[in-house]
Design an enzyme around this catalytic site. Structure first.
Site, PDB file in Angstrom:
ATOM      1  N   GLU A 321      43.751  35.317  41.674  1.00 19.60           N
ATOM      2  CA  GLU A 321      43.578  36.722  41.294  1.00 19.60           C
ATOM      3  C   GLU A 321      44.877  37.504  41.488  1.00 19.60           C
ATOM      4  OE1 GLU A 321      40.073  38.005  43.484  1.00 19.60           O
ATOM      5  OE2 GLU A 321      38.796  37.321  41.844  1.00 19.60           O
ATOM      6  N   ASP A 397      31.491  32.196  42.550  1.00 12.86           N
ATOM      7  CA  ASP A 397      31.906  33.380  43.300  1.00 12.86           C
ATOM      8  C   ASP A 397      30.698  34.115  43.861  1.00 12.86           C
ATOM      9  OD1 ASP A 397      33.289  35.512  44.328  1.00 12.86           O
ATOM     10  OD2 ASP A 397      33.612  36.494  42.395  1.00 12.86           O
ATOM     11  N   GLU A 425      27.660  41.970  47.317  1.00 15.22           N
ATOM     12  CA  GLU A 425      28.476  42.187  46.129  1.00 15.22           C
ATOM     13  C   GLU A 425      27.700  41.905  44.840  1.00 15.22           C
ATOM     14  OE1 GLU A 425      32.131  39.994  46.181  1.00 15.22           O
ATOM     15  OE2 GLU A 425      32.580  40.429  44.088  1.00 15.22           O
TER      16      GLU A 425
END
Ligand code: BDP
Length: 720
Positions: A321, A397, A425
């Protein structure tokens, strides 16, 4: 779930009868959630109270280290609250009713004639709770090899009282199964929290090191009460400044606040720091093979250890990332991790290297979920002894459900830590009431078959499968500056559950839910049964309306809103569906991700007939009309699960509504309001996703939407 539905009806009937007979317990006093599960309210059962008051008359403590001091304070605070009277500290044991507390050597000095339990096998953190019933002494001993063990013993003892377990005739020995039980804070220096939904960071950087917020201590107490002994204070997307003298001094103060509670501080570091950090010795490279770079890190580690002598080590997110890493310099991860490991080794620190979304240096594998395995498995055995690899629980993820990460079965010569997310999340932020322990248990019990049947992920990470001396588990924290710490009351259950599972991964999700509910709300058996059922159904329900049948990813870039269309790009990683087919082909004929698991699993997952339905669309691309053992086609099953998941949320809300008599008004209303938003958002997920898929496949809406779920399909199109 239909059994849930029935349970709801039974629940409502029971509540009505109980109300009629006037046997409901009176609501507790109003509460803001700050005290978490450490409320220590007076025991509300007269007989139990009397019995405990006789067992715990005074505290006799041996030792005065900072850890002993907080342990004794906690014991005093807990007992006095629970028993409704001051439990005084005395210098010497009385004939009856003393609670003796201290590490074994100190305790033996204080009471030389006392026969202490054998604690040699308890290690540095285990504890013993022992009732003694001899002629000369009738009392209780809380002991351990170290003061840290004593602190855990105190919390274990108090938890027994809080959860209404007996405290006479104790003969208990407890040791943690995992060595490093860590919270990972994704807290920025600006005090924003990445994927945090509970206010700002609890670290008030502007005030540190001089001013210490009292919350640091309460945070430490909460962690110690569940055995969390390590805290990574900074975001994985690390600011190079975190290792500046200015910031080291700030987090050295935090380390000082946490130390009495046996919590070691770690920090993330930015791999590019030597060239990003504006200091006198700024370099033009962070190449791990450049000796100036390792010198730069050695100098920084010296500076850190000068202020934080028990600093635990560093957590590194590299080459993913957009973060800097060794691959930027054409070096391998072994080069990067081993360079840091060598620099920190003289101080006893470790390097925790994350395996997330990394690609191998020379392999541009198109299936993202295959990449970390290809990047790390070939290097097994080539990392320094103080390097640990930390994968997320699954290869993608933090999805609501994923198969376990294949690396857990593929690196026998490298210690692996498991990274889970306590913050929600992908599980609805602070809006969805999701109790995550069942997901973590599913991963911990996932059999890798690495050394034959029974090679669970839990055994890999607790070190027992390969006899390792470093073991660990990390949870991304859900803690913030909100008064109730976690943004919403039930979020506290996930913090609690993470700590309890890190201490003992054999505990069941139900057991942990019961403990938490009793300590947080009420002991009423009816309340517990209903509230536990709500908690236990919450994750399966969330999987149904967020990722049914093993869908890889369906959420928007914010990881919260439904966006199946946005995720469904042609030729990309996530081409999940088209007019004719749905799922991702990761079989031997597809991307081959199934081969990253042990042969037994490869065979199982590769075959449409044996692949568990929960992972079906993760590994298989099939026609919408593919028949499943449930008696439904894939299209029908997807629709069924979305509707069933939402129905369960409705049922959970109805069940919660019946619990009003058992909960103080403040928390009841707060939770009820949240639950309404949860249901609305779950419906949005269902309607957005099923409409999108129906627009692709143009199949008729299944009849059961009306007959079973009493709903109309979201659009009027294509009714059979
Ligand atoms: C992603 C999160 C991002 C994290 C990253 C990570 O959206 O905020 O930085 O994972 O774990 O899913 O490094």
């Amino acid at each position: 779930m239909s059994c849930m539905f029935k349970f709801t009806r039974i629940t409502i009937t029971l509540i009505a009868i109980a109300g009629f007979l006037g046997i409901l317990t009176s609501p507790a006093q109003a509460e803001d959630g700050y005290d978490l599960w450490l409320r220590y309210r007076l025991i509300d059962n007269a007989e139990r109270l009397k019995n405990h008051q006789q067992t715990a008359v005074s505290i006799v403590a041996a030792g005065d280290s900072p850890t002993m001091t907080v342990a004794v304070e906690e014991l005093h605070r807990g007992l006095s609250g629970l028993l409704g009277q001051d439990i005084p500290r005395k210098d010497a044991p009385a004939k009856t009713g003393s609670i003796l507390v201290g590490a074994a050597p100190a305790l033996q000095k204080l009471a030389p004639n006392l026969k202490l339990p054998d604690i040699t096998a308890l290690g540095p953190e285990g504890y013993s709770l022992q009732s003694i019933n001899s002629d000369s002494f009738k009392g209780t001993v809380i002991t351990a090899n170290t003061d840290a063990g004593v602190l855990y013993g105190v919390f274990g003892f108090l938890r027994r009282i809080q959860t209404h377990q007996p405290i006479d005739n104790l003969d208990i020995k407890q040791t943690p199964r995992i060595q490093r039980r860590m919270l990972n804070h994704w807290d920025n220096l600006s005090r924003s929290v990445e994927k945090g939904y509970a206010g700002k960071s609890i670290w008030i950087w502007d005030e540190l090191p001089g001013k210490r917020d009292p919350r640091y201590r309460d945070y430490a107490r909460a962690n110690a009460s569940v055995g969390i002994n390590a805290v990574v204070i900074h975001n994985v997307n690390a600011d190079p400044k975190i290792v500046s003298d200015e910031y080291i001094a700030k987090w050295a103060a935090l380390a000082e606040e946490l130390r009495p509670y046996n919590i070691k501080v770690y920090t993330t570091v930015n791999f590019g720091s030597p060239m990003l950090f504006d200091g006198p010795n700024k370099l033009d490279t962070a190449d791990p093979r450049d000796p100036r770079v390792s010198d730069w890190w050695k100098e920084r580690f010296n500076a850190i250890y000068a202020q934080v002598p028990d600093f635990g080590g560093v957590l590194v997110k590299a080459d993913t990332e957009g973060r800097p890493g060794p691959q930027q310099f054409n070096r391998e991860f072994t080069d990067g991790a081993n360079m840091l490991a060598e620099a920190i080794a003289p101080h006893g620190g470790i390097v925790i290297w994350r395996a997330f979304r990394n690609k191998a240096l020379t392999n541009n594998e198109p299936d993202v979920v295959k990449r970390p395995y290809l990047a790390y498995a070939p290097f097994d055995g080539q990392f320094a002894d103080n390097v640990v690899i930390q994968p997320k629980y699954g290869p993608s993820d933090f999805q609501p459900r994923e198969p376990a990460h294949p690396l857990f079965g593929a690196m026998p010569n490298t210690p692996l830590f498991l990274e889970v997310e306590i913050t929600q999340e992908y599980l609805g932020r602070d809006l969805h009431h999701v109790y995550i322990a069942p997901l973590w248990k599913e991963i911990l019990t996932f059999d890798t078959f690495a050394r034959g049947r029974g090679s669970s992920v839990a055994k890999v990470i607790d070190g027992s499968l390969y006899g390792r001396n470093i073991s660990g588990i990390a949870g991304v924290a859900n803690v913030g500056s909100d008064r109730n710490w976690c943004g919403y009351d039930f979020g506290q259950a996930n913090w609690y559950a993470f700590g309890r599972l890190a201490w003992d991964h054999q505990l069941s999700s139900e057991q942990i839910a019961d403990e938490w509910l009793k300590m947080t709300f009420s002991h009423d058996p009816h309340f517990i049964a209903v509230a536990r059922a709500i908690m236990m159904e919450s994750w399966p329900a969330a999987v149904s309306y967020l990722r049914p049948l093993g869908f890889t990813i369906l959420s928007a870039y914010n990881h919260y809103e439904p966006a199946p269309k946005y995720r469904n790009f042609k030729g990309g990683d996530y081409n999940i569906a088209d007019k004719d087919t749905v799922g991702v082909d990761r079989t031997l004929k597809g991307s081959g991700a199934v081969t990253q698991y042990n042969q037994h699993l490869t065979d199982l997952l590769d075959n449409v007939d044996t692949c568990p339905l929960k992972y079906f669309l993760w590994f298989h691309r099939v026609s919408w009309n593919f028949p499943l053992p449930t008696g439904r086609t894939v299209w029908e099953e997807i629709v069924w699960q979305f509707y069933d998941g939402v129905r369960t949320v409705e049922d959970m809300n109805n069940m919660w509504a019946t619990l009003k008599p058992y909960v103080d008004a403040e928390r009841f209303d707060r939770i009820s309001n949240k639950r309404a938003g949860h249901l609305e958002h779950a419906r949005k997920w269902r309607d957005t996703c099923v409409s999108y898929f129906q627009s692709l496949n143009e199949l008729p809406w299944p009849d059961f939407i009306e007959s079973e779920f009493h709903q109309k399909p979201p659009t009027s199109k294509s009714k059979k």
